[in-house]
Enzyme design. Structure first.
Site, PDB file in Angstrom:
ATOM      1  CB  ALA A  49      48.489  39.793  35.797  1.00 23.41           C
ATOM      2  CD  GLN A  85      36.541  38.383  39.682  1.00 24.62           C
ATOM      3  OE1 GLN A  85      37.696  38.557  39.334  1.00 24.62           O
ATOM      4  NE2 GLN A  85      35.517  38.655  38.908  1.00 24.62           N
ATOM      5  CG  HIS A  91      39.830  33.137  39.713  1.00 21.65           C
ATOM      6  ND1 HIS A  91      39.840  31.865  39.188  1.00 21.65           N
ATOM      7  CD2 HIS A  91      40.302  33.950  38.737  1.00 21.65           C
ATOM      8  CE1 HIS A  91      40.305  31.915  37.949  1.00 21.65           C
ATOM      9  NE2 HIS A  91      40.591  33.170  37.651  1.00 21.65           N
ATOM     10  CB  SER A  95      42.172  43.748  36.372  1.00 15.61           C
ATOM     11  OG  SER A  95      42.944  44.515  37.250  1.00 15.61           O
ATOM     12  CG  LEU A  96      46.531  42.667  33.421  1.00  8.19           C
ATOM     13  CD1 LEU A  96      47.441  41.769  32.580  1.00  8.19           C
ATOM     14  CD2 LEU A  96      47.286  43.171  34.630  1.00  8.19           C
ATOM     15  CG  LEU A 146      44.668  32.569  39.477  1.00  5.66           C
ATOM     16  CD1 LEU A 146      43.212  32.742  39.884  1.00  5.66           C
ATOM     17  CD2 LEU A 146      45.132  33.768  38.683  1.00  5.66           C
ATOM     18  NE  ARG A 162      39.387  41.789  37.813  1.00  2.45           N
ATOM     19  CZ  ARG A 162      40.264  40.910  37.301  1.00  2.45           C
ATOM     20  NH1 ARG A 162      40.564  40.938  36.013  1.00  2.45           N
ATOM     21  NH2 ARG A 162      40.829  40.019  38.075  1.00  2.45           N
ATOM     22  CD  GLU A 200      42.970  44.391  42.664  1.00  3.60           C
ATOM     23  OE1 GLU A 200      43.936  43.973  41.983  1.00  3.60           O
ATOM     24  OE2 GLU A 200      42.381  43.697  43.506  1.00  3.60           O
ATOM     25  NE  ARG A 238      37.980  35.661  36.331  1.00  2.00           N
ATOM     26  CZ  ARG A 238      39.125  36.326  36.348  1.00  2.00           C
ATOM     27  NH1 ARG A 238      39.334  37.270  37.245  1.00  2.00           N
ATOM     28  NH2 ARG A 238      40.069  36.054  35.479  1.00  2.00           N
ATOM     29  CE  LYS A 282      52.527  47.278  50.362  1.00  2.00           C
ATOM     30  NZ  LYS A 282      51.465  47.056  51.350  1.00  2.00           N
ATOM     31  CG  HIS A 326      41.258  36.627  41.584  1.00  2.34           C
ATOM     32  ND1 HIS A 326      42.590  36.282  41.568  1.00  2.34           N
ATOM     33  CD2 HIS A 326      40.992  37.148  40.353  1.00  2.34           C
ATOM     34  CE1 HIS A 326      43.105  36.573  40.367  1.00  2.34           C
ATOM     35  NE2 HIS A 326      42.163  37.115  39.629  1.00  2.34           N
ATOM     36  CE1 TYR A 327      41.069  43.790  40.097  1.00  5.48           C
ATOM     37  CE2 TYR A 327      38.700  44.094  40.346  1.00  5.48           C
ATOM     38  CZ  TYR A 327      39.935  44.551  39.911  1.00  5.48           C
ATOM     39  OH  TYR A 327      40.027  45.766  39.290  1.00  5.48           O
ATOM     40  CG  HIS A 333      49.596  41.250  43.369  1.00  4.30           C
ATOM     41  ND1 HIS A 333      50.197  40.065  43.728  1.00  4.30           N
ATOM     42  CD2 HIS A 333      48.347  40.936  42.982  1.00  4.30           C
ATOM     43  CE1 HIS A 333      49.347  39.088  43.585  1.00  4.30           C
ATOM     44  NE2 HIS A 333      48.213  39.589  43.139  1.00  4.30           N
ATOM     45  CD  GLU A 389      38.123  33.705  33.251  1.00  5.95           C
ATOM     46  OE1 GLU A 389      38.003  34.067  34.444  1.00  5.95           O
ATOM     47  OE2 GLU A 389      37.590  34.306  32.316  1.00  5.95           O
ATOM     48  CG  PHE A 441      40.133  35.437  29.833  1.00  7.78           C
ATOM     49  CD1 PHE A 441      41.032  34.595  29.211  1.00  7.78           C
ATOM     50  CD2 PHE A 441      40.477  35.951  31.088  1.00  7.78           C
ATOM     51  CE1 PHE A 441      42.243  34.273  29.807  1.00  7.78           C
ATOM     52  CE2 PHE A 441      41.689  35.637  31.686  1.00  7.78           C
ATOM     53  CZ  PHE A 441      42.568  34.800  31.050  1.00  7.78           C
TER      54      PHE A 441
HETATM   55  C1  LIG Z   1      47.291  35.784  40.708  1.00  6.52           C
HETATM   56  C2  LIG Z   1      46.625  36.893  39.932  1.00  6.52           C
HETATM   57  C3  LIG Z   1      46.523  36.824  38.548  1.00  6.52           C
HETATM   58  C4  LIG Z   1      45.916  37.846  37.827  1.00  6.52           C
HETATM   59  N1  LIG Z   1      45.827  37.750  36.470  1.00  6.52           N
HETATM   60  C5  LIG Z   1      45.240  38.755  35.775  1.00  6.52           C
HETATM   61  C6  LIG Z   1      45.141  38.693  34.354  1.00  6.52           C
HETATM   62  O1  LIG Z   1      45.609  37.751  33.719  1.00  6.52           O
HETATM   63  N2  LIG Z   1      44.532  39.715  33.711  1.00  6.52           N
HETATM   64  C7  LIG Z   1      43.999  40.796  34.359  1.00  6.52           C
HETATM   65  O2  LIG Z   1      43.462  41.689  33.718  1.00  6.52           O
HETATM   66  N3  LIG Z   1      44.105  40.884  35.720  1.00  6.52           N
HETATM   67  C8  LIG Z   1      44.711  39.904  36.425  1.00  6.52           C
HETATM   68  N4  LIG Z   1      44.806  40.009  37.794  1.00  6.52           N
HETATM   69  C9  LIG Z   1      44.467  41.281  38.441  1.00  6.52           C
HETATM   70  C10 LIG Z   1      45.573  42.313  38.172  1.00  6.52           C
HETATM   71  O3  LIG Z   1      46.823  41.673  38.174  1.00  6.52           O
HETATM   72  C11 LIG Z   1      45.631  43.437  39.203  1.00  6.52           C
HETATM   73  O4  LIG Z   1      44.348  43.938  39.438  1.00  6.52           O
HETATM   74  C12 LIG Z   1      46.506  44.586  38.709  1.00  6.52           C
HETATM   75  O5  LIG Z   1      47.755  44.102  38.279  1.00  6.52           O
HETATM   76  C13 LIG Z   1      46.708  45.631  39.791  1.00  6.52           C
HETATM   77  O6  LIG Z   1      47.641  46.579  39.332  1.00  6.52           O
HETATM   78  P1  LIG Z   1      47.878  47.927  40.142  1.00  6.52           P
HETATM   79  O7  LIG Z   1      48.884  48.705  39.382  1.00  6.52           O
HETATM   80  O8  LIG Z   1      46.584  48.561  40.448  1.00  6.52           O
HETATM   81  O9  LIG Z   1      48.495  47.454  41.552  1.00  6.52           O
HETATM   82  P2  LIG Z   1      49.773  46.587  41.944  1.00  6.52           P
HETATM   83  O10 LIG Z   1      50.440  45.968  40.812  1.00  6.52           O
HETATM   84  O11 LIG Z   1      49.317  45.712  43.061  1.00  6.52           O
HETATM   85  O12 LIG Z   1      50.769  47.684  42.515  1.00  6.52           O
HETATM   86  C14 LIG Z   1      50.529  48.351  43.741  1.00  6.52           C
HETATM   87  C15 LIG Z   1      51.722  49.225  44.056  1.00  6.52           C
HETATM   88  O13 LIG Z   1      51.435  50.041  45.184  1.00  6.52           O
HETATM   89  C16 LIG Z   1      52.539  50.035  46.065  1.00  6.52           C
HETATM   90  N5  LIG Z   1      52.053  50.315  47.424  1.00  6.52           N
HETATM   91  C17 LIG Z   1      51.000  49.743  48.045  1.00  6.52           C
HETATM   92  N6  LIG Z   1      50.867  50.266  49.288  1.00  6.52           N
HETATM   93  C18 LIG Z   1      51.847  51.184  49.438  1.00  6.52           C
HETATM   94  C19 LIG Z   1      52.250  52.039  50.509  1.00  6.52           C
HETATM   95  N7  LIG Z   1      51.613  52.059  51.691  1.00  6.52           N
HETATM   96  N8  LIG Z   1      53.330  52.826  50.314  1.00  6.52           N
HETATM   97  C20 LIG Z   1      54.022  52.800  49.136  1.00  6.52           C
HETATM   98  N9  LIG Z   1      53.679  52.007  48.097  1.00  6.52           N
HETATM   99  C21 LIG Z   1      52.608  51.210  48.261  1.00  6.52           C
HETATM  100  C22 LIG Z   1      53.150  48.662  45.899  1.00  6.52           C
HETATM  101  O14 LIG Z   1      54.493  48.641  46.304  1.00  6.52           O
HETATM  102  C23 LIG Z   1      52.998  48.452  44.401  1.00  6.52           C
HETATM  103  O15 LIG Z   1      54.075  49.033  43.717  1.00  6.52           O
HETATM  104  C24 LIG Z   1      45.392  38.967  38.522  1.00  6.52           C
HETATM  105  C25 LIG Z   1      45.461  39.036  39.911  1.00  6.52           C
HETATM  106  C26 LIG Z   1      46.060  37.991  40.613  1.00  6.52           C
HETATM  107  C27 LIG Z   1      46.053  38.069  42.108  1.00  6.52           C
END
Ligand SMILES: Cc1cc2nc3c(=O)[nH]c(=O)nc-3n(C[C@H](O)[C@H](O)[C@H](O)COP(=O)(O)OP(=O)(O)OC[C@H]3O[C@@H](n4cnc5c(N)ncnc54)[C@H](O)[C@@H]3O)c2cc1C
Length: 560
Positions: free
Chosen positions: A45, A227, A229, A377-378, A239, A372, A361, A273, A34, A337-338, A41, A242, A114
């Site tokens: 990270a 979670q 944070h 998560s990464l 955020l 977590r 996620e 956490r 989207k 946060h999560y 998102h 950590e 961490f």
């Molecule tokens: C501020 C912050 C810092 C963080 N730092 C860390 C860190 O240092 N280390 C760590 O391990 N984790 C960290 N996390 C957690 C981690 O970043 C996320 O859990 C992880 O990046 C999620 O990746 P993902 O690929 O599952 O989803 P996302 O990266 O959120 O991607 C979701 C995708 O789905 C698509 N999408 C969603 N709904 C629809 C729809 N209806 N139609 C079409 N497309 C859609 C979006 O466009 C996007 O492309 C952090 C989280 C936050 C909030």
């Protein structure tokens, strides 16, 4: 007509890692997102990604045990074993693809420690780890000629005779609705942070993937595990990674006391956490906070160190609160946060619906259990993103074709037109805010039966207002008004599952801390909660439980 072997919903780290695997194995794949993939998102990270590398004297068992202990023994240990064993290769593979991880003075990949972990095993790129990895995966996917439906919004999964065969989506640029057929769909649509307010998550984290699977009949598992944070910038929800505590920052109360010393004598600020957030909230609730916050003190690290290692955090602190971290402690508070809960999957990403996989996620494998660990998560996104791709490819070997029909395209068009035709009513933002604030109040760092019942009552009231949400923009091109209304419905589904899970679990475990049932109860609750959508039930949900898989680590009391 759009058709692919494998369609991946989501262009974040989980989605792109899965897509690279499918493409390099020669199958036809597309990603639908989207937002532009690099705006996913994962970009936010900051702190890093965990891996137990043996050349540092680390081992997968150590990482697995820290993860399981961090999860308060709710994680499935077979899944954690898979993640910990594959972690080293997953991170080195990212490096080989082009991620320029920060290095130490010895020239080796650098690590920071961490929370909840005995060893420093978090690899990082300054404070922009997610962004750096996402850019590289996107570059790799461009090189491989990946097909991306950019700025397309999925509204429904096509499930025919119990098998997933594609999606229905809106091309946001034109407003046109289409069927995209696929032999297998991998859901990698990210988290649901915005079901709560405030949150560290971007506005796009609206739980669409969880809700799409839930609507299709798949269980959402352990949704009560939210979670908070420990270090979000006071009054903003932003955020502060950590990494700050990993580099040595202290937490102080209004008396200048390092209160974590009494709560977690061994790990102190680097306890897990849930433990640190509860300790902070206790200080605040018992009157030792500073305007509803505690203080994060980095002054002893010195200006050069702060600016070199934690430059982004310093920037945020100065920009939003006008506080120079080298001169003054910065006020922080626990913030949503999560979401540890998510679409129940096997270690291969398979869900209860053949042809539907999930990773990242939105999925619950389950490696995070009730809490977590930072930087896991990464790792989860790349390990299980890859695995879901491998297994989706095995699955499609026995699938003759994608759907031969247009799925529910006509009924989806009618449903969305009816939303657009609603008379003037409430704005989606008002309803969304009421839902999200009710969730934080009821399902917070501390919760009890009464607070959770209030969250349920609030949600019932919110649901009754959904049909009155009007869409004032009637246009076709980038109708974000319509998108927000659709996202609100997804968020309400997620909220419903969170509340149902929370009311079911009659104990305190990890992030689910009930002040009216303060003990962990392994005898009765060493179990996952599974929430199914069921409109025949009073609250629209049916909850069951399933056992936790224990391999070699018996649950013990969690002490840090
Ligand atoms: C501020 C912050 C810092 C963080 N730092 C860390 C860190 O240092 N280390 C760590 O391990 N984790 C960290 N996390 C957690 C981690 O970043 C996320 O859990 C992880 O990046 C999620 O990746 P993902 O690929 O599952 O989803 P996302 O990266 O959120 O991607 C979701 C995708 O789905 C698509 N999408 C969603 N709904 C629809 C729809 N209806 N139609 C079409 N497309 C859609 C979006 O466009 C996007 O492309 C952090 C989280 C936050 C909030």
């Amino acid at each position: 007509m759009y058709e692919h072997d494998v369609l991946i919903v989501g262009g974040g780290l989980a989605g792109l890692r899965a897509a690279i695997e499918v493409t390099t194995r020669g199958a036809d794949v597309a990603v639908i997102s989207k937002v532009h993939p690099v705006r996913s998102h994962s970009n936010a990270a900051q702190g890093g990604i965990n891996a137990p590398l043996t050349d540092r004297g680390d081992d997968w068992e150590g990482h697995a045990y820290d993860t399981i202990k961090g999860s308060d023994f709710l994680a499935d240990q077979d899944a954690v074993e898979v993640m910990s064993r594959e972690a080293g290769e997953a991170v080195l593979e990212l490096e080989r693809m082009g991620v320029i991880f920060s290095r130490g003075d010895d020239g080796k990949l650098g690590t920071r420690r961490f929370g909840g972990q005995k060893k420093a095993r978090t690899f990082f790129v300054g404070a922009i780890t997610g962004s750096a990895i996402l850019q590289v995966l996107y570059e790799q996917s461009l090189k491989l000629g990946l097909n991306v439906y950019e700025e397309w919004f999925v509204t429904k999964l096509i499930v025919e005779e119990g098998v997933c065969r594609g999606v229905i989506a809106i091309d946001l640029k034109t407003g046109a609705m289409h069927t995209i057929k696929a032999k297998a769909v991998i859901m990698a649509a990210g988290g649901a942070g915005r079901v709560f307010e405030p949150s560290t998550n971007a506005l796009i984290c609206t739980g669409d993937g969880l809700a799409l699977a839930y609507q299709a009949g798949v269980a959402l598992m352990d949704m009560e595990m939210i979670q908070y944070h420990p270090t979000t910038l006071a009054r903003t929800g932003i955020l502060l990674s950590e990494a700050a505590r990993g580099e040595g920052a202290y937490l102080l109360n209004s008396d200048g006391e390092r209160f974590m010393e009494k709560v977690a004598p061994d790990y102190k600020e680097l306890a897990s956490r849930d433990v640190v957030s509860r300790a902070e909230q206790t200080e605040i609730d018992e009157g030792r906070g500073v305007d509803g916050s505690v203080l994060l003190d980095l002054r002893h690290l010195g200006r050069d160190y702060i600016e070199q290692k934690l430059g982004y955090l310093q920037e945020v602190s100065v920009e939003f609160l006008g506080i120079d971290m080298a001169e003054q402690p910065v006020p922080v508070q626990p913030g949503m946060h999560y979401i540890m809960g998510g679409i129940k999957t096997t270690v291969d990403g398979a869900t209860e619906i053949p042809g539907l996989y999930a990773a990242g996620e939105c999925a619950n494998v389950s490696v995070h259990g009730a809490n977590r660990l930072g930087a896991n998560s990464l790792l989860d996104t790349v390990v299980f993103g890859r695995r879901s791709a491998v297994h989706a490819l095995e699955y499609i070997e026995n699938v003759e074709s994608a759907s031969k029909t247009e799925g529910d395209l006509v009924s989806e068009k009618t449903r969305i037109q009816a939303m657009l035709d609603r008379p003037k009513g409430e704005r989606s933002a008002t309803v969304r805010d009421d839902m999200a604030r009710g969730m934080t109040k009821g399902i917070g760092v501390f919760r009890d039966q009464a607070s959770m019942e209030h969250a349920l009552e609030n949600l019932i009231e919110v649901k009754s207002r959904l049909a009155g949400v009007s869409i004032e923009n009637k246009g076709k091109v980038f109708n974000t008004d319509l998108m927000f209304a659709l996202e609100l419905e997804f968020m309400v589904n997620c909220a419903e599952a969170v509340v149902a899970g929370a009311l079911t679990r009659k104990e305190s475990r990890g992030a689910h801390f009930r002040t009216d049932m303060t003990e962990r109860d392994d005898e009765n609750w060493l179990k996952h909660t599974l929430v199914y959508k069921d409109d025949s039930q009073e609250n629209g949900t049916r909850v069951t439980t399933s056992p936790v898989t224990i391999t070699q680590w018996k649950p013990v009391q969690r002490v840090y």
